[in-house]
Design a protein around this motif. Structure first.
Motif, mmCIF file in Angstrom:
data_model
loop_
_atom_site.group_PDB
_atom_site.id
_atom_site.type_symbol
_atom_site.label_atom_id
_atom_site.label_comp_id
_atom_site.label_asym_id
_atom_site.label_seq_id
_atom_site.Cartn_x
_atom_site.Cartn_y
_atom_site.Cartn_z
ATOM 1 N N LEU A 9 6.364 7.781 61.289
ATOM 2 C CA LEU A 9 7.468 6.904 61.685
ATOM 3 C C LEU A 9 7.140 6.064 62.916
ATOM 4 C CD1 LEU A 9 10.548 9.275 61.242
ATOM 5 C CD2 LEU A 9 9.839 7.400 59.742
ATOM 6 N N THR A 10 6.178 6.499 63.712
ATOM 7 C CA THR A 10 5.924 5.835 64.998
ATOM 8 C C THR A 10 4.570 5.146 65.071
ATOM 9 O OG1 THR A 10 5.144 7.958 65.891
ATOM 10 C CG2 THR A 10 7.452 7.370 66.306
ATOM 11 N N GLN A 11 3.868 5.037 63.963
ATOM 12 C CA GLN A 11 2.559 4.383 63.984
ATOM 13 C C GLN A 11 2.550 3.231 62.985
ATOM 14 O OE1 GLN A 11 -0.362 7.571 65.873
ATOM 15 N NE2 GLN A 11 -0.439 7.630 63.654
ATOM 16 N N TYR A 12 2.638 2.007 63.533
ATOM 17 C CA TYR A 12 2.601 0.818 62.685
ATOM 18 C C TYR A 12 2.138 -0.371 63.522
ATOM 19 C CZ TYR A 12 7.327 0.592 64.745
ATOM 20 O OH TYR A 12 8.399 0.614 65.605
ATOM 21 N N ASP A 13 1.594 -1.359 62.839
ATOM 22 C CA ASP A 13 1.091 -2.558 63.500
ATOM 23 C C ASP A 13 2.194 -3.602 63.620
ATOM 24 O OD1 ASP A 13 -1.490 -1.510 63.694
ATOM 25 O OD2 ASP A 13 -2.044 -2.264 61.700
ATOM 26 N N ALA A 14 2.012 -4.518 64.573
ATOM 27 C CA ALA A 14 2.941 -5.646 64.690
ATOM 28 C C ALA A 14 2.899 -6.441 63.387
ATOM 29 C CB ALA A 14 2.547 -6.529 65.868
ATOM 30 N N GLY A 15 4.051 -6.793 62.890
ATOM 31 C CA GLY A 15 4.113 -7.545 61.646
ATOM 32 C C GLY A 15 4.269 -6.684 60.416
ATOM 33 N N SER A 42 11.243 -4.266 65.051
ATOM 34 C CA SER A 42 10.671 -5.466 64.449
ATOM 35 C C SER A 42 9.808 -6.226 65.454
ATOM 36 C CB SER A 42 11.799 -6.376 63.949
ATOM 37 O OG SER A 42 11.269 -7.554 63.380
ATOM 38 N N GLY A 43 8.622 -6.620 65.019
ATOM 39 C CA GLY A 43 7.730 -7.412 65.853
ATOM 40 C C GLY A 43 6.878 -6.619 66.817
ATOM 41 N N ALA A 44 7.092 -5.323 66.891
ATOM 42 C CA ALA A 44 6.337 -4.489 67.830
ATOM 43 C C ALA A 44 5.217 -3.749 67.111
ATOM 44 C CB ALA A 44 7.261 -3.480 68.502
ATOM 45 N N ALA A 45 4.154 -3.479 67.856
ATOM 46 C CA ALA A 45 3.152 -2.518 67.411
ATOM 47 C C ALA A 45 3.505 -1.183 68.050
ATOM 48 C CB ALA A 45 1.758 -2.952 67.836
ATOM 49 N N SER A 46 3.405 -0.120 67.279
ATOM 50 C CA SER A 46 3.855 1.184 67.760
ATOM 51 C C SER A 46 2.775 2.234 67.558
ATOM 52 C CB SER A 46 5.128 1.604 67.011
ATOM 53 O OG SER A 46 5.521 2.917 67.374
ATOM 54 N N THR A 47 2.614 3.089 68.567
ATOM 55 C CA THR A 47 1.768 4.272 68.433
ATOM 56 C C THR A 47 2.586 5.489 68.835
ATOM 57 O OG1 THR A 47 0.895 4.038 70.682
ATOM 58 C CG2 THR A 47 -0.367 3.024 68.905
ATOM 59 N N GLY A 48 2.285 6.620 68.227
ATOM 60 C CA GLY A 48 3.015 7.844 68.517
ATOM 61 C C GLY A 48 2.084 8.957 68.955
ATOM 62 N N ARG A 49 2.606 9.823 69.812
ATOM 63 C CA ARG A 49 1.858 11.003 70.249
ATOM 64 C C ARG A 49 2.803 12.195 70.268
ATOM 65 N NH1 ARG A 49 0.692 14.214 74.745
ATOM 66 N NH2 ARG A 49 2.244 13.145 76.036
ATOM 67 N N ILE A 50 2.421 13.245 69.556
ATOM 68 C CA ILE A 50 3.223 14.461 69.549
ATOM 69 C C ILE A 50 3.043 15.183 70.883
ATOM 70 C CG2 ILE A 50 3.606 16.707 68.462
ATOM 71 C CD1 ILE A 50 4.431 14.441 66.666
ATOM 72 N N VAL A 51 4.155 15.453 71.564
ATOM 73 C CA VAL A 51 4.119 16.253 72.788
ATOM 74 C C VAL A 51 4.174 17.729 72.431
ATOM 75 C CG1 VAL A 51 5.300 16.794 74.957
ATOM 76 C CG2 VAL A 51 5.176 14.420 74.144
#
Length: 255
Positions: A9-15, A42-51
């Protein structure tokens, strides 16, 4: 499975679109197009890290996994990071744990934050207390007991620690029952580490975590402590079970 869902859910590229996220969810066995929008910007690149993923409830065929995840969003305006406590529900089907539903995305900053008490300010500013943003928003919303805030400050004097949840991100009920949880009443916190020691890896008698539980048990405003130990036998203020092997559940007497 819970961590895989949180990361997807938290890892996607812009666009990228929610449709692309939904396609990746299907690759891990989750067919839920609406879920793909849960943490999409929308429009953001997102990365996720499990704490840390912690059990919030466990029954023979259902479970709550409270998963703290850091989501870093990159936009033309800059980079921001938010940490949320997700309540991810699983269901065991034919012996395999599978995704069931996302019960909480960890909340949002309160629209009308309350004036903060000295204890609330002290907890928010204390670098010894690692709080996900979901918990910070609970404090800003005035949802946390003053007595609990006081205990949090005193526990930090014993050892620095990491919090999974205060209110938001925890099941409203004691999982598998219809009884309201101390968390949803603003009376409890869950701690997954003391100093650099994970509770689940620090369960020996005399360990830092064991001594912390003994110290908490000595505090008169503590109502219940769930941990790997039952200091006063089963049925007392200090209890243990399969659920409370990976964290400390610390509940205070109501104000």
């Amino acid at each position: 499975m819970a961590s895989a869902v949180a990361l997807t859910l938290t890892q996607y590229d812009a666009g990228e679109t929610p449709g692309a996220i939904a396609a990746r969810l299907r690759q891990i066995g989750v067919d839920d197009p609406d879920l793909a929008r849960s943490l999409y910007v929308s429009g953001a690149a997102s990365t996720g890290r499990i704490v840390y993923p912690q059990l919030g409830g466990l029954r023979p065929d259902t479970a709550s996994v409270m998963t703290v995840i850091e989501q870093t969003l990159s936009t033309a305006e800059g980079v921001t990071t938010v940490s949320r406590t997700l309540d991810i529900r699983l269901r065991r089907i034919a012996g395999v744990w599978r995704f069931d539903t996302l019960a909480s995305t960890g909340g949002e900053p309160p629209a009308n934050p309350v004036p903060l008490s000295p204890a609330a300010i002290a907890v928010l500013d204390d670098t010894r207390i690692a709080l996900p943003d979901s918990a910070r928003w609970d404090i800003h919303a005035g949802a946390v007991s003053e007595r609990l805030l006081s205990v949090m400050l005193r526990l930090a004097d014993f050892a620095p620690y990491g919090v999974i949840t205060l209110v938001t991100g925890h099941p409203w009920e004691i999982f598998g029952t219809d009884r309201q949880s101390d968390h949803s009443r603003g009376l409890a916190l869950d701690v997954y580490r003391l100093s650099d020691r994970l509770v689940i890896e620090d369960r020996a008698s005399g360990s830092l975590t064991h001594e912390a539980v003994r110290w908490l048990y000595s505090q008169p405003d503590i109502a219940r402590i769930g941990s790997p130990w039952a200091l006063d036998g089963f049925g007392g203020r200090s209890f243990t079970d399969a659920l409370h092997q990976d964290h400390l559940h610390i509940a205070v007497i109501a104000d």
